[in-house]
Scaffold this motif. Sequence first.
Motif, PDB file in Angstrom:
ATOM      1  N   ALA A   1      -4.100  14.135   9.064  1.00 15.60           N
ATOM      2  CA  ALA A   1      -4.103  13.158  10.499  1.00 15.60           C
ATOM      3  C   ALA A   1      -4.928  12.238  10.323  1.00 15.60           C
ATOM      4  CB  ALA A   1      -4.117  13.961  11.785  1.00 15.60           C
ATOM      5  N   GLY A   2      -6.179  12.365   9.975  1.00 17.34           N
ATOM      6  CA  GLY A   2      -7.392  11.532  10.075  1.00 17.34           C
ATOM      7  C   GLY A   2      -7.245  10.449   8.892  1.00 17.34           C
ATOM      8  N   LYS A   3      -6.831  10.740   7.571  1.00 18.70           N
ATOM      9  CA  LYS A   3      -6.471   9.841   6.553  1.00 18.70           C
ATOM     10  C   LYS A   3      -4.982   8.848   6.888  1.00 18.70           C
ATOM     11  CE  LYS A   3      -8.447  12.512   2.662  1.00 18.70           C
ATOM     12  NZ  LYS A   3      -7.869  13.164   1.477  1.00 18.70           N
ATOM     13  N   PHE A   4      -4.095   9.348   7.525  1.00 16.00           N
ATOM     14  CA  PHE A   4      -2.912   8.743   7.495  1.00 16.00           C
ATOM     15  C   PHE A   4      -3.143   7.775   8.639  1.00 16.00           C
ATOM     16  CE2 PHE A   4       1.042   7.785   9.710  1.00 16.00           C
ATOM     17  CZ  PHE A   4       1.909   7.587   8.708  1.00 16.00           C
ATOM     18  N   ALA A   5      -3.815   8.215   9.902  1.00 15.69           N
ATOM     19  CA  ALA A   5      -4.201   7.308  11.013  1.00 15.69           C
ATOM     20  C   ALA A   5      -4.991   6.138  10.709  1.00 15.69           C
ATOM     21  CB  ALA A   5      -4.737   8.071  11.952  1.00 15.69           C
ATOM     22  N   THR A   6      -6.135   6.450   9.836  1.00 15.40           N
ATOM     23  CA  THR A   6      -7.172   5.518   9.372  1.00 15.40           C
ATOM     24  C   THR A   6      -6.441   4.508   8.523  1.00 15.40           C
ATOM     25  OG1 THR A   6      -8.117   7.012   7.970  1.00 15.40           O
ATOM     26  CG2 THR A   6      -9.352   6.717  10.015  1.00 15.40           C
ATOM     27  N   VAL A   7      -5.731   4.859   7.490  1.00 14.39           N
ATOM     28  CA  VAL A   7      -5.129   3.972   6.459  1.00 14.39           C
ATOM     29  C   VAL A   7      -4.085   3.181   7.052  1.00 14.39           C
ATOM     30  CG1 VAL A   7      -3.725   3.952   4.292  1.00 14.39           C
ATOM     31  CG2 VAL A   7      -5.736   5.568   4.572  1.00 14.39           C
ATOM     32  N   TYR A   8      -3.189   3.931   7.918  1.00 17.45           N
ATOM     33  CA  TYR A   8      -2.024   2.979   8.289  1.00 17.45           C
ATOM     34  C   TYR A   8      -2.586   1.927   9.408  1.00 17.45           C
ATOM     35  CZ  TYR A   8       2.094   1.985  10.996  1.00 17.45           C
ATOM     36  OH  TYR A   8       3.129   1.131  11.695  1.00 17.45           O
ATOM     37  N   ILE A   9      -3.533   2.316  10.366  1.00 17.56           N
ATOM     38  CA  ILE A   9      -3.886   1.516  11.387  1.00 17.56           C
ATOM     39  C   ILE A   9      -4.871   0.231  10.548  1.00 17.56           C
ATOM     40  CG2 ILE A   9      -5.232   1.299  13.359  1.00 17.56           C
ATOM     41  CD1 ILE A   9      -4.596   3.953  14.314  1.00 17.56           C
ATOM     42  N   SER A  10      -5.855   0.550   9.774  1.00 16.43           N
ATOM     43  CA  SER A  10      -6.418  -0.462   9.162  1.00 16.43           C
ATOM     44  C   SER A  10      -5.642  -1.315   8.196  1.00 16.43           C
ATOM     45  CB  SER A  10      -7.819   0.138   8.332  1.00 16.43           C
ATOM     46  OG  SER A  10      -7.038   1.053   7.447  1.00 16.43           O
ATOM     47  N   ALA A  11      -4.721  -0.914   7.673  1.00 11.04           N
ATOM     48  CA  ALA A  11      -3.602  -1.656   6.878  1.00 11.04           C
ATOM     49  C   ALA A  11      -2.901  -2.636   7.701  1.00 11.04           C
ATOM     50  CB  ALA A  11      -2.732  -0.629   5.940  1.00 11.04           C
ATOM     51  N   LYS A  12      -2.502  -2.212   8.902  1.00 13.04           N
ATOM     52  CA  LYS A  12      -1.689  -2.969   9.731  1.00 13.04           C
ATOM     53  C   LYS A  12      -2.586  -4.112  10.237  1.00 13.04           C
ATOM     54  CE  LYS A  12       1.992  -2.756  11.389  1.00 13.04           C
ATOM     55  NZ  LYS A  12       3.067  -3.540  11.095  1.00 13.04           N
ATOM     56  N   LEU A  13      -3.808  -3.765  10.687  1.00  9.00           N
ATOM     57  CA  LEU A  13      -4.758  -4.677  11.282  1.00  9.00           C
ATOM     58  C   LEU A  13      -5.186  -5.752  10.311  1.00  9.00           C
ATOM     59  CD1 LEU A  13      -7.095  -2.249  13.350  1.00  9.00           C
ATOM     60  CD2 LEU A  13      -5.599  -3.999  14.247  1.00  9.00           C
ATOM     61  N   MET A  14      -5.231  -5.389   8.788  1.00 12.01           N
ATOM     62  CA  MET A  14      -5.337  -6.383   7.816  1.00 12.01           C
ATOM     63  C   MET A  14      -4.143  -7.222   7.391  1.00 12.01           C
ATOM     64  SD  MET A  14      -8.697  -6.208   6.934  1.00 12.01           S
ATOM     65  CE  MET A  14      -8.607  -6.841   5.535  1.00 12.01           C
ATOM     66  N   GLY A  15      -3.091  -7.117   8.196  1.00 15.14           N
ATOM     67  CA  GLY A  15      -1.987  -7.940   7.822  1.00 15.14           C
ATOM     68  C   GLY A  15      -1.064  -7.413   7.061  1.00 15.14           C
ATOM     69  N   THR A  16      -0.908  -6.058   6.519  1.00 19.02           N
ATOM     70  CA  THR A  16      -0.014  -5.552   5.682  1.00 19.02           C
ATOM     71  C   THR A  16       1.035  -5.090   6.419  1.00 19.02           C
ATOM     72  OG1 THR A  16      -2.029  -4.509   4.661  1.00 19.02           O
ATOM     73  CG2 THR A  16       0.120  -3.615   3.769  1.00 19.02           C
ATOM     74  N   ASP A  17       2.282  -5.341   5.608  1.00 16.96           N
ATOM     75  CA  ASP A  17       3.386  -4.981   6.595  1.00 16.96           C
ATOM     76  C   ASP A  17       3.636  -3.561   6.588  1.00 16.96           C
ATOM     77  OD1 ASP A  17       5.319  -3.683   4.020  1.00 16.96           O
ATOM     78  OD2 ASP A  17       4.309  -5.396   3.313  1.00 16.96           O
ATOM     79  N   LYS A  18       4.758  -3.284   7.603  1.00 18.96           N
ATOM     80  CA  LYS A  18       4.741  -2.017   8.010  1.00 18.96           C
ATOM     81  C   LYS A  18       5.196  -0.903   6.828  1.00 18.96           C
ATOM     82  CE  LYS A  18       7.039   0.981  11.712  1.00 18.96           C
ATOM     83  NZ  LYS A  18       8.033   0.758  12.855  1.00 18.96           N
ATOM     84  N   LYS A  19       5.989  -1.385   6.058  1.00 20.66           N
ATOM     85  CA  LYS A  19       6.480  -0.322   4.906  1.00 20.66           C
ATOM     86  C   LYS A  19       5.352   0.023   3.907  1.00 20.66           C
ATOM     87  CE  LYS A  19       9.811  -0.795   0.878  1.00 20.66           C
ATOM     88  NZ  LYS A  19      10.819  -1.600   0.357  1.00 20.66           N
ATOM     89  N   THR A  20       4.492  -1.079   3.448  1.00 23.34           N
ATOM     90  CA  THR A  20       3.421  -0.856   2.508  1.00 23.34           C
ATOM     91  C   THR A  20       2.410  -0.059   3.254  1.00 23.34           C
ATOM     92  OG1 THR A  20       3.796  -2.965   1.593  1.00 23.34           O
ATOM     93  CG2 THR A  20       1.817  -2.104   1.214  1.00 23.34           C
ATOM     94  N   SER A  21       2.175  -0.075   4.405  1.00 25.24           N
ATOM     95  CA  SER A  21       1.160   0.529   5.284  1.00 25.24           C
ATOM     96  C   SER A  21       1.533   2.062   5.452  1.00 25.24           C
ATOM     97  CB  SER A  21       0.957   0.018   6.645  1.00 25.24           C
ATOM     98  OG  SER A  21       0.360  -1.313   6.652  1.00 25.24           O
ATOM     99  N   LEU A  22       2.775   2.266   5.718  1.00 29.92           N
ATOM    100  CA  LEU A  22       3.409   3.740   5.652  1.00 29.92           C
ATOM    101  C   LEU A  22       3.153   4.357   4.362  1.00 29.92           C
ATOM    102  CD1 LEU A  22       6.317   3.521   7.876  1.00 29.92           C
ATOM    103  CD2 LEU A  22       4.507   4.903   8.464  1.00 29.92           C
ATOM    104  N   LYS A  23       3.547   3.699   3.279  1.00 29.40           N
ATOM    105  CA  LYS A  23       3.471   4.086   1.905  1.00 29.40           C
ATOM    106  C   LYS A  23       2.287   4.686   1.530  1.00 29.40           C
ATOM    107  CE  LYS A  23       7.596   2.184  -0.047  1.00 29.40           C
ATOM    108  NZ  LYS A  23       8.221   1.160  -1.063  1.00 29.40           N
ATOM    109  N   SER A  24       1.293   3.607   2.050  1.00 29.91           N
ATOM    110  CA  SER A  24      -0.191   3.852   1.594  1.00 29.91           C
ATOM    111  C   SER A  24      -0.825   4.797   2.360  1.00 29.91           C
ATOM    112  CB  SER A  24      -1.009   2.637   2.007  1.00 29.91           C
ATOM    113  OG  SER A  24      -0.666   1.502   1.026  1.00 29.91           O
ATOM    114  N   GLY A  25      -0.315   5.151   3.515  1.00 27.10           N
ATOM    115  CA  GLY A  25      -0.919   6.208   4.510  1.00 27.10           C
ATOM    116  C   GLY A  25      -0.357   7.413   4.030  1.00 27.10           C
ATOM    117  N   PHE A  26       0.915   7.629   3.564  1.00 30.94           N
ATOM    118  CA  PHE A  26       1.378   9.172   3.043  1.00 30.94           C
ATOM    119  C   PHE A  26       0.645   9.449   1.850  1.00 30.94           C
ATOM    120  CE2 PHE A  26       4.914   8.462   6.167  1.00 30.94           C
ATOM    121  CZ  PHE A  26       5.163   9.778   6.516  1.00 30.94           C
ATOM    122  N   ALA A  27       0.604   8.410   0.873  1.00 33.24           N
ATOM    123  CA  ALA A  27      -0.068   8.548  -0.404  1.00 33.24           C
ATOM    124  C   ALA A  27      -1.541   9.072  -0.563  1.00 33.24           C
ATOM    125  CB  ALA A  27       0.340   7.657  -1.327  1.00 33.24           C
ATOM    126  N   LEU A  28      -2.253   8.364   0.490  1.00 31.56           N
ATOM    127  CA  LEU A  28      -3.508   8.652   0.457  1.00 31.56           C
ATOM    128  C   LEU A  28      -4.009   9.748   1.224  1.00 31.56           C
ATOM    129  CD1 LEU A  28      -4.789   4.934   0.615  1.00 31.56           C
ATOM    130  CD2 LEU A  28      -5.173   6.502  -1.228  1.00 31.56           C
TER     131      LEU A  28
END
Length: 398
Positions: A302-329
Motif C-alpha cells: 500500500a505504501g509503495k504503490f500509493a507513494t509511487v503512483y501519486i508522486s509519478a502523477k504529480l511529476m506529469g507522468t501519464d496514468k498508464k506509466t504511473s500504474l505500471k511503475s506503482g505495481f512493479a515497485l
Amino acid sequence: MIQDFAIVMVIASVMALIFYKIKQPMVIGYIAAGMLIGPYTPPFSLVTHPEVVNLLAEIGIVLLLFVVGLEYPIAKLRSVGKKALIIATTEAFGTLALGYIVGQAMGLAFFDSLFLALSISVTSTVIVMRVLEELGMIKDKAAVLLLGVAVIEDIIIVSILAVLQSVAATGSLSIQEVGISVGLVLAFIGGALFLGSKTVPKFVDMVSKTNHHDLIIVAVLGVAFGLSFLANQIGVSVAAGAFFAGVLVAESKSHAIARVLSMPLRDMFAALFFVSVGALMDISLLPLFIVPALILIATSFAGKFATVYISAKLMGTDKKTSLKSGFALSASGGELALVTAKGGADVGATSAFILPMVGTMTIITTFLSPYVIKFGWKFANSLRQKEEEEEKGDVPPA
C-alpha cells in the motif's frame, strides 16, 4: 564443488523447463529449485557447500545488473533522472514512515519498528528487472523510469541503514557521519558518470578494434566487477556499481557486441542467484510469522504503490506509466531487505525474531513479484485501451 554445481544446474534446468511449460515465470522455477536442494528442505541438503552457491549468486547480481545497464545510456537515464529521484525519495521515506507506524501499532520496540520499516521499504532491482526482461517488458517506457527509481532507492536505503546503525550503536545522531555517508555516495555516482564517461567508452572501443571477442568480454567484465568493487568499498550496493558500469559501456560504439557476449554468462549466473535465494528460504518458519508478515507485506504494498503512483502523477507522468511503475515497485522486497534486517541484528539493536520475520516476508514477496508485475502491466494496458475506446465513442462511459 563440482557436485554442488552439477546438482544446482540440473535441478534448476528441470524446474525452469517445468515452469516454462506451464507458462509461469522461470524465476519462480529457479527459486523452487533452490528450495528443493537447500539446507532447510528435509531430509537433508543436496548442496554440501552453500557458501559457494552464494558466492556464484553474487557474481549473478553483478552480471544481471551490468547487462541491464547496457540498455540505459546516460542520455536515457538523464531523461528520467529528476522524476526518478523525487519518486524514489517519496517512496522510501513514505513507506518507512508507514511501516514504523504499523510496527508501533503491533507493539514492537522502537528500533524493531525502525529496522522492520526500512526492510519493507526495499524493492529488489534484480528481481524486478529480471521479471520485466523475461516478460519482454524491459524496453517499455515505464521500465526506464522504474529502473532509475529502483537504483536511487537502493542508494537511499543503504544510506538510511548506515545512519540507523550509527544511531543504534552510539545512541546519538552524528551529523558528521551522515554527511560523510551521503557525500561518499554522491561522489561515487558523480565520479562514475563524469570521469567514467570520459574513459570507459574509449577503452571499450579501443579493445573492440582488435576484433577478438575473448578480449572484449574480459575487458567489459573488468569494468563491471571493478566498479562493483569500488561501490562495495564505499558502502554502495554492488548492484548499483554493476548497473553504472553497464551505463558507461552503453556509451561506447561497441555496446551491442558487449551485450551479446555478456548474455550467456548473465543467464547462467542469474539462475544461480535465484536458486540461492530459494535455498535460503526456511519454509518451516512460515507458520510462526505468517500473520504479522502478511500485515507488513500489505503495508509495504500500500505504501509503495500509493507513494509511487501519486508522486509519478504529480511529476506529469501519464496514468498508464504511473500504474505500471506503482505495481512493479511495490511488488518485491528482495535480498536487500535481508541485508537491512541483518544490519539491525549486527549492532544488537533488534530482537531475535526480526530477521526470520523479514525472511518470511521475502519468501512470500519473491514468489508474488512476477505475478503482481504481470497483473499490473495487463491492468494498466487494459485501462488505457478502455479509455481510448471511450474517447473514440466505441464504448459508453461507465
